[in-house]
Design a protein around this motif. Structure first.
Motif, PDB file in Angstrom:
ATOM      1  N   ARG A 249     -50.206  -3.719  71.146  1.00 40.93           N
ATOM      2  CA  ARG A 249     -50.308  -5.161  71.392  1.00 40.93           C
ATOM      3  C   ARG A 249     -51.292  -5.723  70.380  1.00 40.93           C
ATOM      4  NH1 ARG A 249     -52.992  -8.330  75.270  1.00 40.93           N
ATOM      5  NH2 ARG A 249     -54.046  -6.462  76.031  1.00 40.93           N
ATOM      6  N   ILE A 250     -50.836  -6.763  69.659  1.00 45.52           N
ATOM      7  CA  ILE A 250     -51.674  -7.344  68.610  1.00 45.52           C
ATOM      8  C   ILE A 250     -51.673  -8.867  68.734  1.00 45.52           C
ATOM      9  CG2 ILE A 250     -51.181  -5.460  67.001  1.00 45.52           C
ATOM     10  CD1 ILE A 250     -49.276  -7.394  65.536  1.00 45.52           C
ATOM     11  N   ARG A 251     -52.715  -9.462  68.159  1.00 50.51           N
ATOM     12  CA  ARG A 251     -52.744 -10.911  67.969  1.00 50.51           C
ATOM     13  C   ARG A 251     -52.418 -11.180  66.510  1.00 50.51           C
ATOM     14  NH1 ARG A 251     -58.309 -13.292  69.461  1.00 50.51           N
ATOM     15  NH2 ARG A 251     -57.217 -15.215  68.919  1.00 50.51           N
ATOM     16  N   LEU A 252     -51.538 -12.153  66.271  1.00 53.09           N
ATOM     17  CA  LEU A 252     -51.091 -12.474  64.918  1.00 53.09           C
ATOM     18  C   LEU A 252     -51.208 -13.968  64.691  1.00 53.09           C
ATOM     19  CD1 LEU A 252     -49.727 -11.461  62.273  1.00 53.09           C
ATOM     20  CD2 LEU A 252     -47.531 -11.897  63.371  1.00 53.09           C
ATOM     21  N   ARG A 253     -51.806 -14.313  63.580  1.00 49.15           N
ATOM     22  CA  ARG A 253     -51.984 -15.728  63.271  1.00 49.15           C
ATOM     23  C   ARG A 253     -50.613 -16.410  63.112  1.00 49.15           C
ATOM     24  NH1 ARG A 253     -56.803 -17.604  61.530  1.00 49.15           N
ATOM     25  NH2 ARG A 253     -57.407 -15.548  60.721  1.00 49.15           N
ATOM     26  N   SER A 254     -50.493 -17.584  63.646  1.00 49.26           N
ATOM     27  CA  SER A 254     -49.233 -18.331  63.573  1.00 49.26           C
ATOM     28  C   SER A 254     -48.829 -18.548  62.112  1.00 49.26           C
ATOM     29  CB  SER A 254     -49.375 -19.687  64.274  1.00 49.26           C
ATOM     30  OG  SER A 254     -49.719 -19.503  65.630  1.00 49.26           O
ATOM     31  N   GLU A 255     -47.521 -18.541  61.868  1.00 47.52           N
ATOM     32  CA  GLU A 255     -46.951 -18.730  60.533  1.00 47.52           C
ATOM     33  C   GLU A 255     -47.363 -17.615  59.561  1.00 47.52           C
ATOM     34  OE1 GLU A 255     -44.767 -21.050  60.236  1.00 47.52           O
ATOM     35  OE2 GLU A 255     -45.230 -21.862  62.209  1.00 47.52           O
ATOM     36  N   ALA A 256     -47.668 -16.436  60.079  1.00 43.18           N
ATOM     37  CA  ALA A 256     -48.046 -15.305  59.215  1.00 43.18           C
ATOM     38  C   ALA A 256     -47.382 -14.035  59.757  1.00 43.18           C
ATOM     39  CB  ALA A 256     -49.564 -15.134  59.167  1.00 43.18           C
TER      40      ALA A 256
END
Length: 318
Positions: A249-256
């Motif tokens: 489970r990861i957090r990913l910056r929007s539009e990236a």
């Protein structure tokens, strides 16, 4: 040096195949330029005996004949060294024609084309080997742009250890690698080398586009046994996290991070410019996540988070 030896072997083979009577060492030395340049008779004798053994290992049948003067002569009779007729059906010929087309953009294009012409001359069905005159939206091609491809291909064939500088995706500078090359394979548009890394005493896979500088050959033989089957694609897939039984489970910056989004099994918006993704977790995922830098934050599992942090610290030290 390798080219000079190959030329010498070719000249010796032509002399032995072209004569109708046995030729003595003296006659062979006077007919081949490389032998004339030998520093002494002993040097010539050693060179000739090695070349004769090499030609026999390659399959040339060389006869030794004693003549009336007591001298030893050598010849290779054409009837003893003639290959059987080439018999290919239409399907086999079509497969060879397709294989030749695949390499048309690579440096092997000339060799593939020449081999096809020889097979046609030997009786291969012309219509099966010729490309169809129909136009297709898909055409088989294997692009080879990396300068390392040809020396590594030859090293794999000849079982020669090599040395090259390799830059890992997470490293700021390349490092020298000593490798016993096993096989090359193209996977998803990239060429990979599988082999034995002697410094790490383990099997490794290297992406050719990350090899910097020249590939150098080393003297000596392989120290590790070459596997009967080298699974380059499966190994690369495993290292790239393609083969996975767990999830991360990861957090990913929007539009990236669009490649990560393509692999996500679940995805939801968190707000404040971040999304949460669940992606397959396999070997090598930590190295891939590091490539996205500050756009990715690992939430779980804890060991993956620790691996990513360690890699980022290593890059920061470099």
């Amino acid at each position: 040096m390798a080219i000079a030896k190959a030329e010498r072997l070719m000249n010796l083979a032509l002399c032995l195949l072209g004569t109708r009577r046995p030729l003595s060492k003296r006659e062979l030395r006077g007919s081949i330029e490389a032998y004339l340049e030998a520093a002494s008779d002993d040097a010539f004798n050693r060179m000739f005996e090695r070349d004769k053994d090499d030609l026999r290992e390659l399959g040339l049948v060389i006869e030794t004949v004693d003549n009336l003067d007591g001298d030893t002569g050598y010849l290779a009779r054409r009837d003893s060294n003639r290959l059987p007729p080439v018999t290919l059906d239409a399907e086999e010929a079509a497969a060879l024609g397709l294989a030749a087309k695949v390499w048309q953009q690579a440096r092997l294009a000339g060799a593939a084309s020449g081999a096809l012409q020889k097979l046609r001359a030997a009786g291969m069905p012309e219509e099966a080997a010729e490309p169809r005159e129909t136009h297709s939206a898909l055409e088989p091609r294997i692009p080879v742009h990396e300068a390392a491809f040809e020396p590594l291909m030859l090293a794999c064939r000849d079982r020669r250890p090599v040395v090259f500088d390799y830059r890992k995706a997470t490293a700021a500078r390349p490092a020298t690698r000593h490798v016993e090359p096993w096989a090359l394979e193209c996977w998803r548009g990239h060429w990979y080398l599988a082999g034995w890394d002697t410094d790490r005493a383990a099997e490794r896979v290297f992406r050719l586009s990350r090899i910097t500088g020249r590939v150098r050959s080393k003297a000596g033989k392989f120290s590790a046994a070459v596997p009967d089957v080298v699974t380059v694609r499966e190994t690369v897939a495993s290292w790239a996290g393609e083969i996975a039984e767990r999830s991360a489970r990861i957090r990913l910056r929007s539009e990236a991070g669009y490649p990560l989004r393509a692999k996500a099994t679940t995805q939801r918006e968190l707000g404040d410019g971040w999304d949460e993704l669940e992606i397959p977790y396999g070997h090598g995922l930590d190295a891939w996540l590091v490539e996205f830098g500050p756009d990715v934050v690992v939430l779980e599992p804890a060991e993956l988070r620790a691996e990513v942090v360690d890699r980022l610290r290593a890059v920061a030290k470099d």
